[in-house]
Write an enzyme that holds these catalytic residues in place. Structure first.
Site, PDB file in Angstrom:
ATOM      1  N   LYS A  54     -35.320 -24.444   5.293  1.00 43.25           N
ATOM      2  CA  LYS A  54     -33.981 -24.949   5.624  1.00 43.25           C
ATOM      3  C   LYS A  54     -34.119 -25.855   6.827  1.00 43.25           C
ATOM      4  O   LYS A  54     -35.080 -25.749   7.603  1.00 43.25           O
ATOM      5  CB  LYS A  54     -33.061 -23.767   5.975  1.00 43.25           C
ATOM      6  CG  LYS A  54     -31.587 -24.061   5.854  1.00 43.25           C
ATOM      7  CD  LYS A  54     -31.040 -23.637   4.512  1.00 43.25           C
ATOM      8  CE  LYS A  54     -29.555 -23.853   4.412  1.00 43.25           C
ATOM      9  NZ  LYS A  54     -28.997 -23.323   3.173  1.00 43.25           N
TER      10      LYS A  54
ATOM     11  N   VAL B 158     -17.313 -25.302  -1.525  1.00 45.63           N
ATOM     12  CA  VAL B 158     -17.574 -24.283  -2.548  1.00 45.63           C
ATOM     13  C   VAL B 158     -16.294 -23.522  -2.873  1.00 45.63           C
ATOM     14  O   VAL B 158     -15.903 -23.375  -4.033  1.00 45.63           O
ATOM     15  CB  VAL B 158     -18.663 -23.281  -2.083  1.00 45.63           C
ATOM     16  CG1 VAL B 158     -18.856 -22.195  -3.141  1.00 45.63           C
ATOM     17  CG2 VAL B 158     -19.987 -23.989  -1.818  1.00 45.63           C
TER      18      VAL B 158
ATOM     19  N   TYR C 224     -13.106 -24.091  -2.518  1.00 46.70           N
ATOM     20  CA  TYR C 224     -11.996 -24.758  -3.216  1.00 46.70           C
ATOM     21  C   TYR C 224     -12.240 -24.693  -4.727  1.00 46.70           C
ATOM     22  O   TYR C 224     -11.339 -24.378  -5.504  1.00 46.70           O
ATOM     23  CB  TYR C 224     -11.859 -26.214  -2.753  1.00 46.70           C
ATOM     24  CG  TYR C 224     -10.703 -26.911  -3.421  1.00 46.70           C
ATOM     25  CD1 TYR C 224      -9.397 -26.731  -2.947  1.00 46.70           C
ATOM     26  CD2 TYR C 224     -10.892 -27.701  -4.554  1.00 46.70           C
ATOM     27  CE1 TYR C 224      -8.319 -27.342  -3.581  1.00 46.70           C
ATOM     28  CE2 TYR C 224      -9.828 -28.310  -5.194  1.00 46.70           C
ATOM     29  CZ  TYR C 224      -8.550 -28.127  -4.704  1.00 46.70           C
ATOM     30  OH  TYR C 224      -7.486 -28.725  -5.346  1.00 46.70           O
TER      31      TYR C 224
HETATM   32  N1  LIG Z   1     -22.519 -25.912  -0.767  1.00 44.96           N
HETATM   33  C1  LIG Z   1     -23.311 -25.142  -1.487  1.00 44.96           C
HETATM   34  O1  LIG Z   1     -23.704 -25.500  -2.605  1.00 44.96           O
HETATM   35  C2  LIG Z   1     -23.716 -23.795  -0.983  1.00 44.96           C
HETATM   36  C3  LIG Z   1     -24.671 -23.050  -1.690  1.00 44.96           C
HETATM   37  C4  LIG Z   1     -24.986 -21.754  -1.251  1.00 44.96           C
HETATM   38  C5  LIG Z   1     -24.388 -21.258  -0.126  1.00 44.96           C
HETATM   39  N2  LIG Z   1     -23.482 -22.008   0.572  1.00 44.96           N
HETATM   40  C6  LIG Z   1     -22.858 -21.415   1.725  1.00 44.96           C
HETATM   41  O2  LIG Z   1     -21.461 -21.268   1.479  1.00 44.96           O
HETATM   42  C7  LIG Z   1     -20.730 -21.449   2.692  1.00 44.96           C
HETATM   43  C8  LIG Z   1     -19.721 -22.565   2.513  1.00 44.96           C
HETATM   44  O3  LIG Z   1     -20.389 -23.767   2.176  1.00 44.96           O
HETATM   45  P1  LIG Z   1     -19.594 -25.113   1.878  1.00 44.96           P
HETATM   46  O4  LIG Z   1     -20.597 -26.074   1.355  1.00 44.96           O
HETATM   47  O5  LIG Z   1     -18.359 -24.821   1.109  1.00 44.96           O
HETATM   48  O6  LIG Z   1     -19.226 -25.549   3.351  1.00 44.96           O
HETATM   49  P2  LIG Z   1     -17.927 -26.326   3.870  1.00 44.96           P
HETATM   50  O7  LIG Z   1     -18.252 -26.794   5.233  1.00 44.96           O
HETATM   51  O8  LIG Z   1     -17.447 -27.323   2.870  1.00 44.96           O
HETATM   52  O9  LIG Z   1     -16.832 -25.161   3.918  1.00 44.96           O
HETATM   53  C9  LIG Z   1     -16.813 -24.169   4.888  1.00 44.96           C
HETATM   54  C10 LIG Z   1     -15.358 -24.027   5.309  1.00 44.96           C
HETATM   55  O10 LIG Z   1     -15.273 -22.916   6.199  1.00 44.96           O
HETATM   56  C11 LIG Z   1     -14.382 -23.252   7.235  1.00 44.96           C
HETATM   57  N3  LIG Z   1     -14.636 -22.377   8.376  1.00 44.96           N
HETATM   58  C12 LIG Z   1     -15.631 -22.433   9.293  1.00 44.96           C
HETATM   59  N4  LIG Z   1     -15.521 -21.423  10.179  1.00 44.96           N
HETATM   60  C13 LIG Z   1     -14.438 -20.705   9.793  1.00 44.96           C
HETATM   61  C14 LIG Z   1     -13.809 -19.540  10.281  1.00 44.96           C
HETATM   62  N5  LIG Z   1     -14.253 -18.910  11.351  1.00 44.96           N
HETATM   63  N6  LIG Z   1     -12.714 -19.061   9.633  1.00 44.96           N
HETATM   64  C15 LIG Z   1     -12.232 -19.700   8.541  1.00 44.96           C
HETATM   65  N7  LIG Z   1     -12.784 -20.819   8.038  1.00 44.96           N
HETATM   66  C16 LIG Z   1     -13.876 -21.313   8.638  1.00 44.96           C
HETATM   67  C17 LIG Z   1     -14.605 -24.726   7.487  1.00 44.96           C
HETATM   68  O11 LIG Z   1     -13.503 -25.330   8.146  1.00 44.96           O
HETATM   69  C18 LIG Z   1     -14.810 -25.241   6.057  1.00 44.96           C
HETATM   70  O12 LIG Z   1     -13.598 -25.662   5.474  1.00 44.96           O
HETATM   71  C19 LIG Z   1     -21.794 -21.711   3.769  1.00 44.96           C
HETATM   72  O13 LIG Z   1     -22.144 -20.490   4.373  1.00 44.96           O
HETATM   73  C20 LIG Z   1     -22.974 -22.260   2.980  1.00 44.96           C
HETATM   74  O14 LIG Z   1     -24.203 -22.058   3.637  1.00 44.96           O
HETATM   75  C21 LIG Z   1     -23.126 -23.253   0.160  1.00 44.96           C
HETATM   76  C1  LIG Z   2     -28.013 -26.545  -2.598  1.00 44.38           C
HETATM   77  C2  LIG Z   2     -28.996 -25.691  -1.903  1.00 44.38           C
HETATM   78  C3  LIG Z   2     -30.339 -26.311  -1.954  1.00 44.38           C
HETATM   79  C4  LIG Z   2     -28.619 -25.426  -0.505  1.00 44.38           C
HETATM   80  C5  LIG Z   2     -27.395 -24.571  -0.356  1.00 44.38           C
HETATM   81  N1  LIG Z   2     -26.699 -24.959   0.813  1.00 44.38           N
HETATM   82  C6  LIG Z   2     -27.782 -23.095  -0.301  1.00 44.38           C
HETATM   83  O1  LIG Z   2     -27.673 -22.470   0.716  1.00 44.38           O
HETATM   84  O2  LIG Z   2     -28.163 -22.524  -1.308  1.00 44.38           O
END
Ligand SMILES: NC(=O)c1ccc[n+]([C@@H]2O[C@H](COP(=O)([O-])OP(=O)(O)OC[C@H]3O[C@@H](n4cnc5c(N)ncnc54)[C@H](O)[C@@H]3O)[C@@H](O)[C@H]2O)c1
Ligand SMILES: CC(C)C[C@H](N)C(=O)O
Length: 365
Positions: free
Chosen positions: A80, A184, A186
């Site tokens: 990462k 994610v 939404y």
């Molecule tokens: N994007 C992916 O494909 C993916 C894959 C696996 C895991 N994740 C994990 O999922 C989580 C969300 O990822 P994402 O891509 O949707 O990120 P994102 O930044 O689009 O969404 C996160 C949301 O959480 C909000 N937030 C932050 N702190 C907060 C709090 N204390 N209380 C309430 N809301 C808060 C932010 O304002 C934001 O809207 C992360 O932990 C990320 O590591 C994401």
């Molecule tokens: C899309 C992935 C490579 C990365 C993602 N943010 C995860 O934590 O799984």
């Protein structure tokens, strides 16, 4: 933190500090384990309070990716990266291209992608400097934004967890408290709403809350209220560490299943929720959809193949609960066991020298 002590304890391979004065880049790339293949993991951009906090985040997230890939059945290692900075103010072409050059310097040991604070457009800039990047624009034959696919996997994994708790996997009529309604969550909310779940949402970004309220008729609450609302399922979808000493006593839900990485602040919190009878879907098993999707790019992206593989998250969650029951251990330990057994088995299998190792991924049409 005593870095080498920590790295030795959890078997880390490499930690790289990257700085580029001209662009202002300060980044950390961490490679945890490459037994199964190159370390693939997203790049997070965040305003950390200290350098130590950023390093710690990179270390924890990288290790999670090793387990995520192993548990999902991918031949990928875990890594990462984090860029220290405000994603709303500090982004520039020069910054991401400088980062891309550091990724290129690792010569394929680390492959990057999106995480919190980074987008497809940022990946496209990184792609100007290196091919070791996934989740770039579909115009390049890539899979684009992984978040909707992560959401689909979380939805499937949530249903599997609900089946463990209530005997059938329907979400109709269930009340689900969603923490963070970003990329994610939404998309996750859309699946939950379509299945007839009632949604309670929170976010520190009011615009994100408004969007979810308008689109899905969700009820909005303040960020610190989300733990204690009456609900069936708590879906952590913001940042990590949210299952901890302060929040556990507040939780009314029976199921904990969401997208966030590193949901448990410490392992002992996983023991605690197990003893209290919560049904916890381990984070890196349920949120593997995005990784599975971007990993498919390495084969030449095929969306149907990727989505079929994402659906196996349902089965993987069932396996975790089976191991948990069989060995009488919390689900987070069961998931670790499943991942570690696979890594160890492959370590052993690879002790025989082969001139041309097969493709780095094991997914077949
Ligand atoms: N994007 C992916 O494909 C993916 C894959 C696996 C895991 N994740 C994990 O999922 C989580 C969300 O990822 P994402 O891509 O949707 O990120 P994102 O930044 O689009 O969404 C996160 C949301 O959480 C909000 N937030 C932050 N702190 C907060 C709090 N204390 N209380 C309430 N809301 C808060 C932010 O304002 C934001 O809207 C992360 O932990 C990320 O590591 C994401
Ligand atoms: C899309 C992935 C490579 C990365 C993602 N943010 C995860 O934590 O799984």
């Amino acid at each position: 933190m005593k870095l080498f002590e920590y790295m030795e304890k959890y078997d880390y391979e490499e930690l790289l500090l990257c700085q580029d004065k001209a662009s202002g880049l300060k980044a950390i790339i961490c490679i945890h384990d490459t037994t199964l293949g190159p370390a693939l993991g997203g790049c997070r951009m965040w305003t950390y309070d200290s350098e130590e906090e950023a390093i710690e985040d990179a270390l924890r997230l990288a290790r999670g990716m090793t387990y995520k890939a192993a548990a999902a059945g991918l031949n990928l290692g875990g890594g990462k990266s984090v860029i220290i900075g405000d994603p709303r103010k500090d982004k520039s072409e020069a910054l991401f291209r400088a980062f891309g050059r550091f990724v290129q310097g690792l010569n394929g040991r680390y492959i990057t992608a999106e995480d919190v604070g980074t987008t497809v457009e940022d990946m496209d800039l990184i792609h100007e400097e290196t091919d070791y990047v996934t989740g770039i624009s579909p115009a390049f034959g890539s899979s684009g934004n992984p978040s909707p696919v992560t959401a689909y996997g979380v939805y499937k994994g949530m249903k599997a967890t609900v089946r463990q708790a209530w005997g059938d996997d329907s979400l109709e009529g269930k009340t689900i408290a969603v923490q963070g309604v970003g990329n994610v969550a939404y998309n996750l909310c859309r699946y939950l709403h379509e299945e007839g779940a009632r949604l309670i949402v929170t976010d520190i970004n009011q615009e994100a809350v408004r969007r979810a309220v308008e689109a899905f008729g969700a009820r909005a609450v303040d960020p610190n209220e989300i733990y204690s609302v009456e609900c069936d399922i708590f879906a952590p979808c913001a940042l990590g560490g949210v299952i901890n000493d302060e929040t556990i006593p507040q939780l009314k839900a029976r199921v904990i299943a969401g997208a966030a990485n590193n949901v448990l602040r410490e392992e002992r919190h996983g023991d605690q929720i197990h003893e209290l009878g919560f049904y916890y879907a381990p984070d890196y098993v349920i949120n593997a959809g995005g990784l599975i999707n971007v990993a498919d790019e390495l084969l030449g992206y095929n969306r149907d193949r990727a989505m079929r593989k994402v659906e196996t998250i349902y089965d993987n969650i069932e396996k975790v609960f089976e191991i948990s029951r069989r060995d009488n251990i919390p689900t987070y330990r069961a998931a670790d066991r499943m991942a570690e057994e696979r890594i160890q088995a492959m370590k052993n299998a690879r002790s025989t020298f082969l001139q041309n190792p097969k493709s780095i991924l094991n997914m077949k049409e």
